[in-house]
Enzyme design. Structure first.
Site, PDB file in Angstrom:
ATOM      1  N   HIS A  16       2.511  41.002  19.962  1.00 50.08           N
ATOM      2  CA  HIS A  16       2.323  39.564  20.198  1.00 50.08           C
ATOM      3  C   HIS A  16       2.815  38.751  18.999  1.00 50.08           C
ATOM      4  O   HIS A  16       3.501  37.747  19.165  1.00 50.08           O
ATOM      5  CB  HIS A  16       0.835  39.233  20.397  1.00 50.08           C
ATOM      6  CG  HIS A  16       0.196  39.810  21.610  1.00 50.08           C
ATOM      7  ND1 HIS A  16      -1.010  40.461  21.569  1.00 50.08           N
ATOM      8  CD2 HIS A  16       0.573  39.830  22.918  1.00 50.08           C
ATOM      9  CE1 HIS A  16      -1.352  40.850  22.788  1.00 50.08           C
ATOM     10  NE2 HIS A  16      -0.404  40.481  23.621  1.00 50.08           N
ATOM     11  N   LYS A  40     -11.362  39.235  33.714  1.00 47.00           N
ATOM     12  CA  LYS A  40     -10.688  40.362  33.058  1.00 47.00           C
ATOM     13  C   LYS A  40     -11.640  41.138  32.150  1.00 47.00           C
ATOM     14  O   LYS A  40     -11.229  42.100  31.514  1.00 47.00           O
ATOM     15  CB  LYS A  40      -9.498  39.858  32.228  1.00 47.00           C
ATOM     16  CG  LYS A  40      -8.258  39.545  33.049  1.00 47.00           C
ATOM     17  CD  LYS A  40      -7.049  39.415  32.153  1.00 47.00           C
ATOM     18  CE  LYS A  40      -5.755  39.287  32.922  1.00 47.00           C
ATOM     19  NZ  LYS A  40      -4.617  39.050  32.014  1.00 47.00           N
ATOM     20  N   ARG A  89       8.088  43.841  27.924  1.00 43.84           N
ATOM     21  CA  ARG A  89       8.210  45.192  27.390  1.00 43.84           C
ATOM     22  C   ARG A  89       9.073  46.016  28.331  1.00 43.84           C
ATOM     23  O   ARG A  89      10.278  45.971  28.268  1.00 43.84           O
ATOM     24  CB  ARG A  89       6.819  45.832  27.229  1.00 43.84           C
ATOM     25  CG  ARG A  89       6.081  45.367  25.993  1.00 43.84           C
ATOM     26  CD  ARG A  89       4.601  45.633  26.077  1.00 43.84           C
ATOM     27  NE  ARG A  89       3.997  44.851  27.161  1.00 43.84           N
ATOM     28  CZ  ARG A  89       2.708  44.661  27.325  1.00 43.84           C
ATOM     29  NH1 ARG A  89       1.863  45.223  26.502  1.00 43.84           N
ATOM     30  NH2 ARG A  89       2.241  43.927  28.308  1.00 43.84           N
ATOM     31  N   SER A 127      -2.593  45.480  24.208  1.00 42.08           N
ATOM     32  CA  SER A 127      -3.970  45.273  23.756  1.00 42.08           C
ATOM     33  C   SER A 127      -4.877  46.378  24.293  1.00 42.08           C
ATOM     34  O   SER A 127      -5.777  46.844  23.596  1.00 42.08           O
ATOM     35  CB  SER A 127      -4.496  43.921  24.243  1.00 42.08           C
ATOM     36  OG  SER A 127      -3.754  42.879  23.678  1.00 42.08           O
TER      37      SER A 127
HETATM   38  P1  ADP Z   1      -1.469  42.790  27.005  1.00 45.54           P
HETATM   39  O1  ADP Z   1      -0.513  43.114  28.117  1.00 45.54           O
HETATM   40  O2  ADP Z   1      -1.173  43.558  25.750  1.00 45.54           O
HETATM   41  O3  ADP Z   1      -2.918  42.784  27.381  1.00 45.54           O
HETATM   42  P2  ADP Z   1      -1.459  39.846  27.059  1.00 45.54           P
HETATM   43  O4  ADP Z   1      -1.939  39.680  28.443  1.00 45.54           O
HETATM   44  O5  ADP Z   1      -2.282  39.265  25.978  1.00 45.54           O
HETATM   45  O6  ADP Z   1      -1.122  41.334  26.589  1.00 45.54           O
HETATM   46  O7  ADP Z   1       0.033  39.320  26.956  1.00 45.54           O
HETATM   47  C1  ADP Z   1       0.462  38.085  26.515  1.00 45.54           C
HETATM   48  C2  ADP Z   1       1.972  38.062  26.511  1.00 45.54           C
HETATM   49  O8  ADP Z   1       2.465  38.922  25.486  1.00 45.54           O
HETATM   50  C3  ADP Z   1       2.646  38.542  27.786  1.00 45.54           C
HETATM   51  O9  ADP Z   1       3.809  37.753  27.973  1.00 45.54           O
HETATM   52  C4  ADP Z   1       2.982  39.986  27.472  1.00 45.54           C
HETATM   53  O10 ADP Z   1       4.073  40.447  28.247  1.00 45.54           O
HETATM   54  C5  ADP Z   1       3.366  39.867  26.026  1.00 45.54           C
HETATM   55  N1  ADP Z   1       3.227  41.110  25.272  1.00 45.54           N
HETATM   56  C6  ADP Z   1       2.160  41.911  25.176  1.00 45.54           C
HETATM   57  N2  ADP Z   1       2.405  42.962  24.375  1.00 45.54           N
HETATM   58  C7  ADP Z   1       3.688  42.821  23.935  1.00 45.54           C
HETATM   59  C8  ADP Z   1       4.546  43.596  23.106  1.00 45.54           C
HETATM   60  N3  ADP Z   1       4.128  44.745  22.566  1.00 45.54           N
HETATM   61  N4  ADP Z   1       5.810  43.138  22.901  1.00 45.54           N
HETATM   62  C9  ADP Z   1       6.211  42.002  23.485  1.00 45.54           C
HETATM   63  N5  ADP Z   1       5.462  41.232  24.296  1.00 45.54           N
HETATM   64  C10 ADP Z   1       4.215  41.626  24.520  1.00 45.54           C
END
Ligand code: ADP
Length: 159
Positions: A16, A40, A89, A127
């Protein structure tokens, strides 16, 4: 131009943070928006998640961290964002993100969705993986910002 980077950030990872830093380079203002979605069943409260993001970013005038409830399209409009930026990803992210982008376009035609590719060293990082490792006493060095590593480990291992 203002961009919104939404997510659960439960908790923020180095993946992130990489997107945040790179996205901030292509806009005037980046709003990191923590979604307040209780369904969630997050491990961290919204306040904790916002605080951990702020601590990871440090003092930057071009990045704001806040939370929102309700529809992302409404929030983005309210804060005057031109576009939403999402990290991508693997192909597995694509289908869901594609659907969300089209739905948001339907709700708010002026709002664009932009995708930024993950840096290769974070392509495996999520996460939920961080939580799984921390809950089982594994090492999360290099997966999350150093300044919040202890905090995450402490909260998740004593559950
Ligand atoms: P997660 O999928 O890790 O629970 P979130 O729902 O908080 O993450 O995701 C927020 C944003 O960050 C989304 O657009 C998700 O695709 C992106 N994201 C999550 N992990 C990564 C990563 N390792 N590299 C790039 N983008 C990411």
């Amino acid at each position: 131009m203002t961009l919104v980077y939404p997510g659960s950030f439960d908790p923020i990872t180095n993946g992130h943070l990489d997107i945040i830093v790179r996205a901030a380079c292509i806009c005037d203002k980046l709003i990191v928006a923590v979604g307040n979605n209780e369904s969630k069943r997050p491990a961290f409260t919204v306040e904790e998640r916002v605080e951990m993001i702020r601590a990871s970013i440090g003092d930057r005038e071009d990045i704001e961290v806040t939370s929102f409830t309700g529809l992302l399209a409404d929030f983005a409009k309210k804060v005057g964002a031109r576009a939403v930026i999402k990290g991508l990803r693997a192909m597995s992210d694509f289908e869901y993100e594609f659907q969300m982008a089209l739905l948001n376009k339907k709700l708010e035609p002026e709002l664009e969705t932009l995708f930024m590719m993950t840096s290769v060293q974070y392509s495996f990082l999520s996460s939920s993986a961080v939580k799984e490792i921390a809950r089982n006493g594994g090492c999360i060095d290099g997966l999350v910002p150093d300044c919040i590593r202890e905090r995450i480990a402490r909260k998740l291992t004593c559950r």
